[in-house]
Scaffold this motif. Structure first.
Motif, short mmCIF file in Angstrom:
data_model
loop_
_atom_site.label_atom_id
_atom_site.label_comp_id
_atom_site.label_asym_id
_atom_site.label_seq_id
_atom_site.Cartn_x
_atom_site.Cartn_y
_atom_site.Cartn_z
N PRO A 85 -5.84 34.33 30.46
CA PRO A 85 -4.59 33.98 31.15
C PRO A 85 -4.88 33.24 32.44
O PRO A 85 -5.92 33.43 33.07
N ALA A 86 -3.95 32.38 32.83
CA ALA A 86 -4.17 31.54 34.01
C ALA A 86 -4.42 32.38 35.25
O ALA A 86 -5.19 31.99 36.14
N ALA A 87 -3.78 33.56 35.34
CA ALA A 87 -3.94 34.39 36.53
C ALA A 87 -5.34 34.98 36.62
O ALA A 87 -5.77 35.37 37.72
N CYS A 88 -6.06 35.05 35.52
CA CYS A 88 -7.40 35.65 35.51
C CYS A 88 -8.52 34.61 35.49
O CYS A 88 -9.70 34.99 35.46
N ALA A 89 -8.17 33.35 35.47
CA ALA A 89 -9.18 32.30 35.31
C ALA A 89 -9.83 31.94 36.64
O ALA A 89 -9.18 32.00 37.69
N PRO A 90 -11.10 31.56 36.63
CA PRO A 90 -11.74 31.06 37.86
C PRO A 90 -11.19 29.69 38.22
O PRO A 90 -10.53 29.02 37.41
N ALA A 91 -11.47 29.26 39.43
CA ALA A 91 -10.99 27.96 39.89
C ALA A 91 -11.70 26.83 39.13
O ALA A 91 -12.85 26.98 38.69
N ALA A 92 -11.01 25.72 38.98
CA ALA A 92 -11.58 24.58 38.26
C ALA A 92 -12.85 24.07 38.94
O ALA A 92 -13.82 23.71 38.28
N ALA A 93 -12.86 24.06 40.28
CA ALA A 93 -14.04 23.58 41.00
C ALA A 93 -15.25 24.49 40.74
O ALA A 93 -16.38 24.01 40.61
N THR A 94 -15.01 25.80 40.63
CA THR A 94 -16.11 26.73 40.35
C THR A 94 -16.70 26.49 38.97
O THR A 94 -17.92 26.46 38.79
N VAL A 95 -15.82 26.31 37.97
CA VAL A 95 -16.29 26.07 36.61
C VAL A 95 -17.06 24.76 36.53
O VAL A 95 -18.14 24.69 35.92
N LEU A 96 -16.52 23.72 37.17
CA LEU A 96 -17.20 22.42 37.14
C LEU A 96 -18.58 22.51 37.79
O LEU A 96 -19.56 21.97 37.25
N ALA A 97 -18.67 23.21 38.92
CA ALA A 97 -19.96 23.33 39.60
C ALA A 97 -20.97 24.07 38.73
O ALA A 97 -22.15 23.70 38.67
N ARG A 98 -20.52 25.11 38.03
CA ARG A 98 -21.44 25.86 37.16
C ARG A 98 -21.93 24.99 36.01
O ARG A 98 -23.12 25.02 35.66
N VAL A 99 -21.03 24.23 35.40
CA VAL A 99 -21.42 23.37 34.28
C VAL A 99 -22.41 22.30 34.74
O VAL A 99 -23.41 22.02 34.07
N LEU A 100 -22.15 21.72 35.90
CA LEU A 100 -23.06 20.69 36.41
C LEU A 100 -24.43 21.29 36.74
O LEU A 100 -25.46 20.64 36.51
N GLN A 101 -24.45 22.51 37.25
CA GLN A 101 -25.73 23.16 37.52
C GLN A 101 -26.49 23.46 36.24
O GLN A 101 -27.72 23.32 36.18
N GLN A 102 -25.77 23.86 35.18
CA GLN A 102 -26.42 24.13 33.90
C GLN A 102 -27.02 22.88 33.30
O GLN A 102 -28.02 22.93 32.57
#
Length: 515
Positions: A85-102
């Motif tokens: 659910p949207a209320a439980c999701a991490p921020a888009a910037a956090t997800v993008l940073a994790r993917v770029l680090q991976q």
């Protein structure tokens, strides 16, 4: 930190990510081939699907959550898509940073001094100095060969090109030029990188011993002397005289020739002193694979894997081992080709309308390859998928690791190797005590022996045309594939006897015309 602080090194020329978060998420998703961060509502779901039934079939997890929540987020984490659910999701910037680090081998942070500069490769503010590769980009790539004095390598020789206009590498010493060479020619495979580092370390040791160097200062006569030194016989630890194997000499000269050819092609060298140095073609023509398991040993292993699991082994572990054995046994892939590569989402399996499976892998040089899987290996693969609560057949668009570790991550090369070796060990245990020859062969076997057996079955046993076998095996040269067709004297005699059988002999009563 903004998305534009990241540089995509996977395209030519490298370019910055878009500045806005939405555009950056879309760019990274298109580059990687999987969703990164999607905001779903019923309206958006209906817009992308012809009907609700299609939406439920194509996005079952999203559809189920949208029945209870107004908005749902689908984001990428730990190698797979997650829906919350949207209320439980991490921020888009956090997800993008994790993917770029991976995917840090492809996406890299711009150097601090270049944070506000123009996009790499653009004409804005471009000068000859701006074309030089930053030190941070060089040090983040493959390391230099261990054991070489950095001061000895960080210099240039007489054949180095000092003119920036024609030196497209934009570097001024061998250390930086070697890093760039390794990053472009060897970074795609850890095995290739290890082999290249070994050969460069060996060349550097010889140069230091002969008081020559640096690499860019070696003449053709110097490289020919090194070739003679590699091919010269040497004394082993036991005191016997040994000669270098043709494959070893071929690899050594191929690496050296590749280095100097690439330097000359990119303008770092004004000449190529290694032109024609390699004897790779001649060595490859004399190479013959010898590491095979007898057909009886392979059949015994197949029977063991089709039987009951060892005592106290969990069913899920046994199912995984059977799946690993089936993939290596019936696809002929290299060990590393079954290791999950998140950057390109390989290997993966496609299923056609006839329920036939095709394994897609990334081979040497980053070349994709499709290998049809025979039906004999599908039961083990389906049983493993069933143990992981997955559908029997991979669905279209599924991008999950084929083999998982016990912790849920993708199983690495060492884990895959250990599982295949465990199969050989188990098969050796279940042999009769008198069968010592087969036990010795099983104890010495590895995953690559299965690849050799797959190739020999295609080329010798089934007489598959060499170009077809070359495509299935992913060989760069058909000569490598043809090496499996070389036979011993007994096999040659059998071929001749079968070709000129007694019943096929010409009628002796028929008079032949005089010559």
């Amino acid at each position: 930190m903004t998305p534009s602080d990241w540089i995509d090194m996977g395209c030519r020329p490298p370019q910055r990510l878009p500045g806005s978060m939405e555009a950056a998420l879309e760019y990274v998703a298109n580059a990687l081939g999987h969703p990164v961060y999607l905001h779903w509502t019923l309206t958006a779901l209906k817009r992308g699907c012809p009907s609700l039934a299609d939406a439920r079939r194509e996005h079952p997890a999203v559809f189920a959550l949208l029945l209870e929540h107004d908005a749902v987020i689908e984001y990428w984490a730990h190698g797979r898509a997650r829906v919350v659910p949207a209320a439980c999701a991490p921020a888009a910037a956090t997800v993008l940073a994790r993917v770029l680090q991976q995917h840090r081998r492809r996406f890299r942070l711009a150097p601090p001094e270049d944070a506000h500069a123009g996009t790499p490769g653009t004409a804005h503010g471009e000068s000859h100095d701006s074309l030089a590769i930053p030190d941070s980009a060089l040090t983040s790539g493959p390391l230099l060969p261990a054991g070489i004095d950095p001061a000895w390598l960080a210099r240039s020789g007489r054949f180095a090109n000092p003119v920036r206009l024609t030196n497209t590498l934009g570097v001024a010493d061998d250390a930086q030029a070697v890093r760039l060479f390794l990053r472009e020619r060897a970074a795609h495979s850890p095995h290739t990188l290890r082999a290249y580092l070994t050969e460069l370390r060996r060349l550097a040791a010889w140069c230091i011993r002969e008081r020559l160097g640096p690499f860019s200062g070696l003449s053709r006569q110097d490289l020919m002397a090194y070739r003679d030194a590699v091919q010269a016989p040497h004394a082993s630890e036991a005191g016997t005289i040994r000669h270098a194997a043709p494959a070893t000499v071929s690899r050594t000269l191929a690496v050296i020739s590749s280095l100097f050819a690439w330097w000359h092609r990119t303008g770092y060298l004004i000449v190529n002193p290694a032109e024609g140095l390699g004897a790779g073609r001649r060595a490859r023509m004399t190479w013959t694979p010898v590491r095979f398991l007898p057909a009886a040993a392979l059949s015994h292993c197949d029977a063991v894997m089709a039987g009951e699991a060892p005592r106290n082994m969990p069913p899920a572990i046994w199912a995984r081992r059977r799946a690993i054995w089936s993939l290596y046994r019936f696809s002929g892939v290299r060990l590393a080709e079954l290791v999950w590569d998140e950057a390109v989402a390989t290997p993966w399996i496609a299923v056609d309308e006839a329920q036939q499976w095709t394994l897609h892998v990334t081979g040497k040089g980053g070349k994709p390859r499709a290998v049809p899987l025979p039906s004999v290996c599908l039961p083990a693969l389906r049983a493993y998928r069933h143990s992981r609560v997955l559908s029997d057949d991979p669905r279209a668009g599924e991008r999950l690791p084929l083999i998982h570790s016990e912790r849920g991550h993708a199983l690495g090369a060492s884990g895959l190797y250990d599982e295949v070796r465990a199969v050989f060990a188990l098969a050796a245990e279940r042999l009769p005590p008198a069968d010592g020859a087969m036990r010795a062969a099983l104890e010495a076997a590895s995953t690559h022996w299965l690849r050799h057996g797959y190739a020999r079955t295609l080329v010798v046993d089934r007489r598959v045309p060499l170009p077809v076998a070359q495509t299935l095996l992913g060989h760069a040269s058909v000569q490598t594939t043809a090496a499996y067709a070389r036979t011993g004297q007994a096999e040659t005699r059998a071929f001749v006897e079968a070709s000129f059988a007694y019943n096929d002999a010409p009628d002796t009563d028929v008079m032949m015309p005089d010559a």
